[in-house]
Design a protein around this motif. Structure first.
Motif, PDB file in Angstrom:
ATOM      1  N   LEU A 185       1.951   4.570  -2.627  1.00 41.88           N
ATOM      2  CA  LEU A 185       1.932   4.770  -1.183  1.00 41.88           C
ATOM      3  C   LEU A 185       0.612   5.391  -0.747  1.00 41.88           C
ATOM      4  O   LEU A 185       0.030   6.205  -1.476  1.00 41.88           O
ATOM      5  CB  LEU A 185       3.064   5.704  -0.741  1.00 41.88           C
ATOM      6  N   GLY A 186       0.183   5.044   0.454  1.00 43.67           N
ATOM      7  CA  GLY A 186      -0.911   5.761   1.105  1.00 43.67           C
ATOM      8  C   GLY A 186      -0.304   6.604   2.217  1.00 43.67           C
ATOM      9  O   GLY A 186       0.491   6.098   3.015  1.00 43.67           O
ATOM     10  N   VAL A 187      -0.639   7.890   2.255  1.00 41.60           N
ATOM     11  CA  VAL A 187      -0.054   8.789   3.250  1.00 41.60           C
ATOM     12  C   VAL A 187      -1.170   9.347   4.130  1.00 41.60           C
ATOM     13  O   VAL A 187      -2.023  10.109   3.648  1.00 41.60           O
ATOM     14  CB  VAL A 187       0.721   9.945   2.570  1.00 41.60           C
ATOM     15  N   LEU A 188      -1.189   8.964   5.397  1.00 40.19           N
ATOM     16  CA  LEU A 188      -2.204   9.459   6.324  1.00 40.19           C
ATOM     17  C   LEU A 188      -1.926  10.930   6.645  1.00 40.19           C
ATOM     18  O   LEU A 188      -0.821  11.291   7.047  1.00 40.19           O
ATOM     19  CB  LEU A 188      -2.205   8.622   7.608  1.00 40.19           C
ATOM     20  N   GLU A 236      -6.185  -2.259  -0.093  1.00 40.96           N
ATOM     21  CA  GLU A 236      -6.773  -3.352  -0.859  1.00 40.96           C
ATOM     22  C   GLU A 236      -7.429  -2.858  -2.141  1.00 40.96           C
ATOM     23  O   GLU A 236      -7.258  -3.448  -3.211  1.00 40.96           O
ATOM     24  CB  GLU A 236      -7.808  -4.084  -0.001  1.00 40.96           C
ATOM     25  N   GLU A 237      -8.180  -1.769  -2.042  1.00 44.56           N
ATOM     26  CA  GLU A 237      -8.988  -1.306  -3.179  1.00 44.56           C
ATOM     27  C   GLU A 237      -8.170  -0.570  -4.231  1.00 44.56           C
ATOM     28  O   GLU A 237      -8.502  -0.606  -5.415  1.00 44.56           O
ATOM     29  CB  GLU A 237     -10.097  -0.389  -2.667  1.00 44.56           C
ATOM     30  N   GLN A 238      -7.109   0.134  -3.806  1.00 48.53           N
ATOM     31  CA  GLN A 238      -6.351   0.960  -4.743  1.00 48.53           C
ATOM     32  C   GLN A 238      -4.948   0.430  -5.013  1.00 48.53           C
ATOM     33  O   GLN A 238      -4.155   1.077  -5.686  1.00 48.53           O
ATOM     34  CB  GLN A 238      -6.246   2.392  -4.203  1.00 48.53           C
ATOM     35  N   ILE A 243       1.818   2.033   3.626  1.00 49.70           N
ATOM     36  CA  ILE A 243       1.084   3.111   4.291  1.00 49.70           C
ATOM     37  C   ILE A 243       2.055   3.875   5.186  1.00 49.70           C
ATOM     38  O   ILE A 243       2.748   3.282   6.016  1.00 49.70           O
ATOM     39  CB  ILE A 243      -0.082   2.574   5.135  1.00 49.70           C
ATOM     40  N   VAL A 244       2.100   5.192   4.990  1.00 52.41           N
ATOM     41  CA  VAL A 244       2.964   6.060   5.786  1.00 52.41           C
ATOM     42  C   VAL A 244       2.119   6.716   6.873  1.00 52.41           C
ATOM     43  O   VAL A 244       1.152   7.420   6.576  1.00 52.41           O
ATOM     44  CB  VAL A 244       3.638   7.134   4.908  1.00 52.41           C
ATOM     45  N   CYS A 245       2.488   6.479   8.122  1.00 43.55           N
ATOM     46  CA  CYS A 245       1.791   7.078   9.270  1.00 43.55           C
ATOM     47  C   CYS A 245       2.570   8.310   9.748  1.00 43.55           C
ATOM     48  O   CYS A 245       3.796   8.304   9.730  1.00 43.55           O
ATOM     49  CB  CYS A 245       1.669   6.068  10.405  1.00 43.55           C
ATOM     50  N   PRO A 246       1.879   9.349  10.238  1.00 43.14           N
ATOM     51  CA  PRO A 246       2.582  10.570  10.623  1.00 43.14           C
ATOM     52  C   PRO A 246       3.318  10.479  11.954  1.00 43.14           C
ATOM     53  O   PRO A 246       4.135  11.339  12.270  1.00 43.14           O
ATOM     54  CB  PRO A 246       1.452  11.603  10.709  1.00 43.14           C
ATOM     55  N   VAL A 247       3.036   9.422  12.749  1.00 45.01           N
ATOM     56  CA  VAL A 247       3.658   9.280  14.057  1.00 45.01           C
ATOM     57  C   VAL A 247       3.500   7.833  14.503  1.00 45.01           C
ATOM     58  O   VAL A 247       2.588   7.123  14.052  1.00 45.01           O
ATOM     59  CB  VAL A 247       2.999  10.253  15.065  1.00 45.01           C
ATOM     60  N   ASP A 248       4.367   7.390  15.383  1.00 46.82           N
ATOM     61  CA  ASP A 248       4.385   5.977  15.770  1.00 46.82           C
ATOM     62  C   ASP A 248       3.101   5.503  16.436  1.00 46.82           C
ATOM     63  O   ASP A 248       2.683   4.366  16.241  1.00 46.82           O
ATOM     64  CB  ASP A 248       5.574   5.703  16.706  1.00 46.82           C
ATOM     65  N   GLY A 262      -6.440  -9.842  10.156  1.00 49.72           N
ATOM     66  CA  GLY A 262      -5.620 -10.927   9.641  1.00 49.72           C
ATOM     67  C   GLY A 262      -4.728 -10.484   8.502  1.00 49.72           C
ATOM     68  O   GLY A 262      -4.243 -11.316   7.722  1.00 49.72           O
ATOM     69  N   THR A 263      -4.481  -9.173   8.389  1.00 50.79           N
ATOM     70  CA  THR A 263      -3.609  -8.633   7.343  1.00 50.79           C
ATOM     71  C   THR A 263      -2.163  -8.681   7.826  1.00 50.79           C
ATOM     72  O   THR A 263      -1.836  -8.130   8.879  1.00 50.79           O
ATOM     73  CB  THR A 263      -3.980  -7.178   7.010  1.00 50.79           C
ATOM     74  N   GLU A 264      -1.286  -9.331   7.096  1.00 48.33           N
ATOM     75  CA  GLU A 264       0.108  -9.484   7.510  1.00 48.33           C
ATOM     76  C   GLU A 264       0.905  -8.247   7.089  1.00 48.33           C
ATOM     77  O   GLU A 264       1.167  -8.025   5.903  1.00 48.33           O
ATOM     78  CB  GLU A 264       0.722 -10.745   6.902  1.00 48.33           C
ATOM     79  N   VAL A 265       1.292  -7.461   8.070  1.00 45.21           N
ATOM     80  CA  VAL A 265       2.063  -6.245   7.801  1.00 45.21           C
ATOM     81  C   VAL A 265       3.497  -6.626   7.449  1.00 45.21           C
ATOM     82  O   VAL A 265       4.120  -7.452   8.117  1.00 45.21           O
ATOM     83  CB  VAL A 265       2.039  -5.306   9.020  1.00 45.21           C
ATOM     84  N   GLY A 266       4.012  -6.006   6.413  1.00 45.54           N
ATOM     85  CA  GLY A 266       5.344  -6.327   5.917  1.00 45.54           C
ATOM     86  C   GLY A 266       5.299  -7.224   4.706  1.00 45.54           C
ATOM     87  O   GLY A 266       6.269  -7.305   3.949  1.00 45.54           O
TER      88      GLY A 266
END
Length: 334
Positions: A185-188, A236-238, A243-248, A262-266
């Motif tokens: 996971l990436g956590v902002l 992409e690199e790691q 990705i976890v965002c702290p707020v909507d 052009g990155t497809e989320v999900g």
């Protein structure tokens, strides 16, 4: 009455054919006044253009009917919803709520000044809906009336709070991601000074991910436009799959940046967030934790009622309310 004279309560009483004390009771709480008399008073007031002095009536009543609310950044749906629910709770309780709004990222100075302004209005108690100002600074404001923190978790032994259980929310997000196979996971993250709530959510996600044997990589959020771009690069690199965002509102910025690339989320990368209150999130399909705003507002108002009714000091209480996870297309399988 001369046209240039400001109408008084006596004018309203005369026009309604009632006593001044009856008019006063109508504008305080309506207690022991018949519905017919209340209608007569309000119609007379509207016809004369009379506006009651809520500060004066609160002082005269001596019942702490007027309460203060310091709210942070009303443009944020979480605070906007909290404001609305507190107004509803105050109305149900027969009280008047006076609010002061601070702005995002002024690091507490505007909030302390807002508390002092509320104290100057002679409110009987104060609610503080902010994720920035420390408990020590809130107490140091020296308002002289009961004060309660809303929304953000608080453990100060001298300061009441009714809050969202953000630690539980962070752990819930990690568990939902793990259940879909995400192990990196990436956590902002942002500094505590920027938002205590953001910091607590991020730490809880990383804590629970570690317990479940996953890797949660902290990623700098600030400034937000650059932070979401760095998060997509890191995915992409790691090999980060979620990705976890702290707020909507940060998650929405990330979705815009992903669409531009052009990155497809999900599918290429998943996104999950917190708050769950903005209109249209169901149409976007954002996976998020919805805050229990109405429950917090109702509990806070009931507790303030109890504090103001009780002659002896009550033990300080820290109440926590957990929200629910709202699934969405942005959280796919790894």
């Amino acid at each position: 009455m001369r046209e240039d004279r400001v109408p008084t309560m006596e004018d309203v009483a005369r026009a309604a054919g009632l006593s001044r004390s009856t008019v006063s009771r109508v504008f305080q709480d309506g207690g022991n006044v018949s519905p017919k008399a209340q209608i007569a008073v309000r119609e007379a007031a509207a016809a004369l253009g009379y506006v009651p002095n809520l500060v004066a009536s609160g002082l005269a009543g001596g019942s702490h009917r007027q309460l203060g609310l310091l709210i942070r950044d009303a443009t944020n749906p979480a605070y906007g919803h909290l404001h609305a629910e507190m107004q509803r709770a105050a109305t149900r309780s027969g009280r008047t709520l006076v609010s002061v709004t601070a702005f995002r990222h002024e690091y507490g100075t505007a909030e302390v000044e807002g508390l002092r302004r509320l104290a100057g209005l002679r409110v009987g108690g104060m609610f503080v809906g902010t994720g920035v100002t420390s408990a020590e600074d809130l107490r140091a404001a020296g308002t002289g009336v009961p004060m309660m923190v809303l929304g953000r978790p608080n453990t100060d032994p001298l300061l009441e709070s009714v809050s969202y259980d953000e630690r539980a929310h962070g752990r819930l997000v990690a568990e939902e991601a793990m259940a879909r196979g995400h192990r990196r996971l990436g956590v902002l993250t942002a500094p505590v000074l920027y938002s205590r709530v953001f910091d607590l959510r991020a730490r809880a996600v990383r804590e629970r991910a570690a317990e479940l044997g996953a890797v949660a990589v902290p990623l700098d959020l600030l400034p937000v436009a650059e932070g979401v771009a760095r998060a997509l690069d890191a995915a992409e690199e790691q090999g980060l799959t979620c990705i976890v965002c702290p707020v909507d509102y940060v998650a929405l910025d990330l979705l815009r940046a992903a669409a531009a690339r052009g990155t497809e989320v999900g599918r290429a990368v998943s996104v999950v967030s917190f708050d769950g209150l903005a209109d249209g999130l169901d149409l976007i399909g954002l996976a998020t934790v919805r805050l229990p705003v109405a429950a917090v507002a109702a509990d806070a108002m009931a507790r303030m009622d109890e504090i103001l009714r009780t002659r002896e000091p009550l033990p300080v209480r820290h109440a926590l309310h957990a929200g629910v996870f709202v699934d969405g297309r942005t959280l796919g399988r790894a």
